[in-house]
Design a protein around this motif. Structure first.
Motif, PDB file in Angstrom:
ATOM      1  N   LEU A  22       0.779  -1.095  -0.025  1.00  0.00           N
ATOM      2  CA  LEU A  22       0.094   0.085   0.003  1.00  0.00           C
ATOM      3  C   LEU A  22       0.936   1.151   0.164  1.00  0.00           C
ATOM      4  CD1 LEU A  22      -2.828  -0.768   2.703  1.00  0.00           C
ATOM      5  CD2 LEU A  22      -3.339  -0.283   0.255  1.00  0.00           C
ATOM      6  N   LYS A  23       1.869   1.282   0.863  1.00  0.00           N
ATOM      7  CA  LYS A  23       2.809   2.588   0.925  1.00  0.00           C
ATOM      8  C   LYS A  23       3.567   2.540  -0.205  1.00  0.00           C
ATOM      9  CE  LYS A  23       6.521   4.239   3.730  1.00  0.00           C
ATOM     10  NZ  LYS A  23       7.519   3.925   2.818  1.00  0.00           N
ATOM     11  N   HIS A  24       3.970   1.273  -0.843  1.00  0.00           N
ATOM     12  CA  HIS A  24       4.636   1.616  -2.044  1.00  0.00           C
ATOM     13  C   HIS A  24       3.726   2.037  -3.362  1.00  0.00           C
ATOM     14  CE1 HIS A  24       8.244   0.586  -4.644  1.00  0.00           C
ATOM     15  NE2 HIS A  24       7.329   0.219  -5.537  1.00  0.00           N
ATOM     16  N   GLY A  25       2.487   1.622  -3.192  1.00  0.00           N
ATOM     17  CA  GLY A  25       1.648   2.375  -4.389  1.00  0.00           C
ATOM     18  C   GLY A  25       1.410   3.857  -4.266  1.00  0.00           C
ATOM     19  N   PHE A  26       1.589   4.368  -3.061  1.00  0.00           N
ATOM     20  CA  PHE A  26       1.584   5.924  -3.024  1.00  0.00           C
ATOM     21  C   PHE A  26       2.798   6.519  -2.897  1.00  0.00           C
ATOM     22  CE2 PHE A  26      -2.409   4.681  -0.613  1.00  0.00           C
ATOM     23  CZ  PHE A  26      -3.480   5.647  -1.338  1.00  0.00           C
ATOM     24  N   VAL A 222       8.738  10.195   6.666  1.00  0.00           N
ATOM     25  CA  VAL A 222       9.531   9.039   6.767  1.00  0.00           C
ATOM     26  C   VAL A 222      10.844   9.154   6.890  1.00  0.00           C
ATOM     27  CG1 VAL A 222       9.605   6.835   5.374  1.00  0.00           C
ATOM     28  CG2 VAL A 222       7.606   7.773   5.811  1.00  0.00           C
ATOM     29  N   ALA A 223      11.504  10.161   5.907  1.00  0.00           N
ATOM     30  CA  ALA A 223      12.753  10.594   5.796  1.00  0.00           C
ATOM     31  C   ALA A 223      13.344  10.837   7.084  1.00  0.00           C
ATOM     32  CB  ALA A 223      12.968  11.554   4.825  1.00  0.00           C
ATOM     33  N   ALA A 224      12.800  11.778   7.662  1.00  0.00           N
ATOM     34  CA  ALA A 224      13.002  12.221   9.187  1.00  0.00           C
ATOM     35  C   ALA A 224      13.196  11.301  10.200  1.00  0.00           C
ATOM     36  CB  ALA A 224      12.165  13.464   9.783  1.00  0.00           C
ATOM     37  N   TRP A 225      12.242  10.359  10.061  1.00  0.00           N
ATOM     38  CA  TRP A 225      12.193   8.891  11.128  1.00  0.00           C
ATOM     39  C   TRP A 225      13.484   8.209  10.909  1.00  0.00           C
ATOM     40  CZ3 TRP A 225      11.254   7.219  15.575  1.00  0.00           C
ATOM     41  CH2 TRP A 225      11.305   5.907  15.669  1.00  0.00           C
ATOM     42  N   SER A 226      13.759   7.894   9.475  1.00  0.00           N
ATOM     43  CA  SER A 226      14.913   7.032   9.134  1.00  0.00           C
ATOM     44  C   SER A 226      16.115   7.618   9.630  1.00  0.00           C
ATOM     45  CB  SER A 226      14.765   6.832   7.591  1.00  0.00           C
ATOM     46  OG  SER A 226      13.576   6.037   7.160  1.00  0.00           O
ATOM     47  N   LEU A 227      16.130   9.027   9.462  1.00  0.00           N
ATOM     48  CA  LEU A 227      17.615   9.682   9.631  1.00  0.00           C
ATOM     49  C   LEU A 227      17.673   9.762  11.202  1.00  0.00           C
ATOM     50  CD1 LEU A 227      20.086  11.447   8.491  1.00  0.00           C
ATOM     51  CD2 LEU A 227      18.514  13.350   8.551  1.00  0.00           C
ATOM     52  N   ALA A 228      16.359   9.877  11.827  1.00  0.00           N
ATOM     53  CA  ALA A 228      16.859  10.003  13.164  1.00  0.00           C
ATOM     54  C   ALA A 228      17.325   8.867  13.951  1.00  0.00           C
ATOM     55  CB  ALA A 228      15.313  10.544  13.936  1.00  0.00           C
ATOM     56  N   GLY A 239      12.788   1.598  18.507  1.00  0.00           N
ATOM     57  CA  GLY A 239      11.760   1.314  17.335  1.00  0.00           C
ATOM     58  C   GLY A 239      11.868  -0.139  16.812  1.00  0.00           C
ATOM     59  N   GLU A 240      12.789  -0.924  17.300  1.00  0.00           N
ATOM     60  CA  GLU A 240      12.853  -2.164  16.915  1.00  0.00           C
ATOM     61  C   GLU A 240      11.466  -3.008  17.294  1.00  0.00           C
ATOM     62  OE1 GLU A 240      15.977  -4.642  18.429  1.00  0.00           O
ATOM     63  OE2 GLU A 240      17.388  -3.318  17.528  1.00  0.00           O
ATOM     64  N   GLY A 241      11.020  -3.823  16.396  1.00  0.00           N
ATOM     65  CA  GLY A 241       9.744  -4.560  16.280  1.00  0.00           C
ATOM     66  C   GLY A 241       8.480  -3.547  16.474  1.00  0.00           C
ATOM     67  N   LYS A 242       8.493  -2.367  16.043  1.00  0.00           N
ATOM     68  CA  LYS A 242       7.390  -1.524  15.820  1.00  0.00           C
ATOM     69  C   LYS A 242       7.138  -1.348  14.361  1.00  0.00           C
ATOM     70  CE  LYS A 242       7.800   0.703  20.268  1.00  0.00           C
ATOM     71  NZ  LYS A 242       8.651  -0.344  20.866  1.00  0.00           N
ATOM     72  N   ALA A 243       7.756  -1.900  13.306  1.00  0.00           N
ATOM     73  CA  ALA A 243       7.517  -1.865  11.997  1.00  0.00           C
ATOM     74  C   ALA A 243       6.243  -1.487  11.536  1.00  0.00           C
ATOM     75  CB  ALA A 243       8.529  -2.739  10.978  1.00  0.00           C
ATOM     76  N   LEU A 244       5.386  -2.563  12.010  1.00  0.00           N
ATOM     77  CA  LEU A 244       3.936  -2.575  11.820  1.00  0.00           C
ATOM     78  C   LEU A 244       3.276  -1.321  12.574  1.00  0.00           C
ATOM     79  CD1 LEU A 244       1.833  -4.254  10.370  1.00  0.00           C
ATOM     80  CD2 LEU A 244       1.535  -5.496  12.411  1.00  0.00           C
ATOM     81  N   PHE A 245       3.373  -0.971  13.525  1.00  0.00           N
ATOM     82  CA  PHE A 245       2.773   0.059  13.919  1.00  0.00           C
ATOM     83  C   PHE A 245       3.316   1.409  13.024  1.00  0.00           C
ATOM     84  CE2 PHE A 245       3.039   3.917  16.891  1.00  0.00           C
ATOM     85  CZ  PHE A 245       2.001   4.100  16.956  1.00  0.00           C
ATOM     86  N   PHE A 246       4.356   1.650  12.877  1.00  0.00           N
ATOM     87  CA  PHE A 246       4.638   2.835  11.890  1.00  0.00           C
ATOM     88  C   PHE A 246       4.249   2.666  10.554  1.00  0.00           C
ATOM     89  CE2 PHE A 246       8.152   3.058  15.205  1.00  0.00           C
ATOM     90  CZ  PHE A 246       7.741   4.278  15.722  1.00  0.00           C
ATOM     91  N   LEU A 248       1.252   1.170   9.626  1.00  0.00           N
ATOM     92  CA  LEU A 248      -0.248   1.618   9.700  1.00  0.00           C
ATOM     93  C   LEU A 248      -0.249   3.145  10.110  1.00  0.00           C
ATOM     94  CD1 LEU A 248      -1.257  -1.573  12.071  1.00  0.00           C
ATOM     95  CD2 LEU A 248      -1.810  -1.078   9.749  1.00  0.00           C
ATOM     96  N   LEU A 249       0.553   3.613  10.635  1.00  0.00           N
ATOM     97  CA  LEU A 249       0.365   5.158  11.024  1.00  0.00           C
ATOM     98  C   LEU A 249       0.580   5.974  10.006  1.00  0.00           C
ATOM     99  CD1 LEU A 249       0.068   7.190  13.254  1.00  0.00           C
ATOM    100  CD2 LEU A 249       2.541   7.102  13.813  1.00  0.00           C
ATOM    101  N   VAL A 250       1.399   5.551   9.095  1.00  0.00           N
ATOM    102  CA  VAL A 250       1.867   6.300   7.762  1.00  0.00           C
ATOM    103  C   VAL A 250       0.651   5.922   6.883  1.00  0.00           C
ATOM    104  CG1 VAL A 250       3.308   6.238   5.767  1.00  0.00           C
ATOM    105  CG2 VAL A 250       4.206   6.314   7.941  1.00  0.00           C
ATOM    106  N   MET A 251       0.095   4.859   6.767  1.00  0.00           N
ATOM    107  CA  MET A 251      -0.995   4.501   5.817  1.00  0.00           C
ATOM    108  C   MET A 251      -2.561   5.187   6.262  1.00  0.00           C
ATOM    109  SD  MET A 251       0.422   3.269   3.175  1.00  0.00           S
ATOM    110  CE  MET A 251      -1.136   3.395   2.686  1.00  0.00           C
ATOM    111  N   ALA A 252      -2.437   5.391   7.679  1.00  0.00           N
ATOM    112  CA  ALA A 252      -3.610   6.081   8.333  1.00  0.00           C
ATOM    113  C   ALA A 252      -3.467   7.566   7.650  1.00  0.00           C
ATOM    114  CB  ALA A 252      -3.731   5.850   9.889  1.00  0.00           C
ATOM    115  N   VAL A 253      -2.396   8.283   7.814  1.00  0.00           N
ATOM    116  CA  VAL A 253      -2.239   9.352   7.477  1.00  0.00           C
ATOM    117  C   VAL A 253      -2.636   9.644   5.806  1.00  0.00           C
ATOM    118  CG1 VAL A 253      -0.851  11.492   7.174  1.00  0.00           C
ATOM    119  CG2 VAL A 253      -0.574  10.071   9.476  1.00  0.00           C
TER     120      VAL A 253
END
Length: 273
Positions: A22-26, A222-228, A239-246, A248-253
């Motif tokens: 889904l994210k890749h499609g956007f 997403v760039a800011a989070w990856s850089l941080a 952030g380990e193990g929270k990939a699914l949560f983040f 879902l958060l990005v896709m919700a936005v």
């Protein structure tokens, strides 16, 4: 995505892969290319225009599945070097910042009477492929766009899952799951763009600006989070193990912005000949 971020639960992993699709499609490059294909076909083949996003995604997904299967069959006993992950992350951050800035600028410089068109990077070398007017041609454009670092790295992730399971079948299944998510996003986007093209009022222009800001905002966040995470090891550990949560958060936005745009577009009257 770092390997240590992957969920260990099978269902969570499959859901994550669908969300990645889904994210890749956007992705801004997807949006910009589908926008161009839809606009080109709208006046000459309006029915095809509505399905340009779906056809693009089918071609793109076919390459992802093929790479995942091929890599899973060829890479048994092979492990990716550590530098590959960090290099890919830095490249991804650079592209996200550039795409976010370009799309933010597109919203800011658009004239009041204009609809905002998403900005991508790959579409600039597509040339005449961006004027495909046959279903197979549109799918071919999507297939060619899959030959990039980010897409190949996603397919390699599915191949790793296949290697761990001892078969290419899980890799193919994950590739199809990824394609399903991407097809949903790209298909909806192509249909939405075709609908906006058929309108020329203020509401449609506002809707295009909503999605333009959403694409720019998500890319930069997403760039800011990856850089941080790269610069702060403690944040990376948190952030380990929270990939699914983040994810879902990005896709919700993204989906919230998308449905706001769709709602605005629906309120606009259709143009008549």
């Amino acid at each position: 995505m770092p390997v240590h971020d992957l969920p260990t639960d099978s269902l969570a992993f499959v859901l994550l892969v669908f969300m990645l699709g889904l994210k890749h499609g956007f992705d801004a490059d997807h949006l910009a290319t589908i926008d161009g294909l839809t606009r080109y076909n709208a006046p000459i083949r309006p029915r095809l225009a509505r399905f340009c996003g779906s056809l693009f995604s089918i071609g793109h997904g076919a390459v992802v599945v093929a790479i995942a299967i091929g890599a899973s069959l060829l890479s048994r006993g092979w492990a990716a070097p550590e530098w590959l992950e960090s290099t890919g992350t830095w490249i991804s951050i650079g592209f996200l910042i550039l795409l976010g800035g370009l799309n933010l600028r597109a919203v800011c410089v658009a004239q009041p009477h204009e609809m905002v068109r998403p900005v991508g990077l790959k579409g600039r070398w597509a040339g005449r492929l961006g004027q495909a007017s046959q279903p197979g041609g549109v799918a071919l454009v999507g297939a060619l766009f899959a030959l990039s670092f980010d897409t190949v790295s996603q397919a390699a992730l599915f191949a790793m899952a296949g290697v761990q399971a001892g078969s290419w079948i899980p890799a193919a299944g994950l590739g199809l799951t990824f394609t399903g998510g991407m097809l949903l996003a790209d298909g909806a986007n192509g249909f939405w763009i075709a609908r906006l093209i058929a309108r020329a009022d203020a509401t449609a222009r506002i809707a295009s600006r909503v999605m333009g800001l959403a694409v720019a905002g998500v890319s930069l966040l997403v760039a800011a989070w990856s850089l941080a995470r790269l610069l702060a090891p403690s944040l990376d550990a948190w952030g380990e193990g929270k990939a699914l949560f983040f994810g879902l958060l990005v896709m919700a936005v993204v989906f919230a912005s998308f449905f706001i745009g769709v709602r605005l577009a629906r309120s606009a009257p259709m143009l008549t000949d």
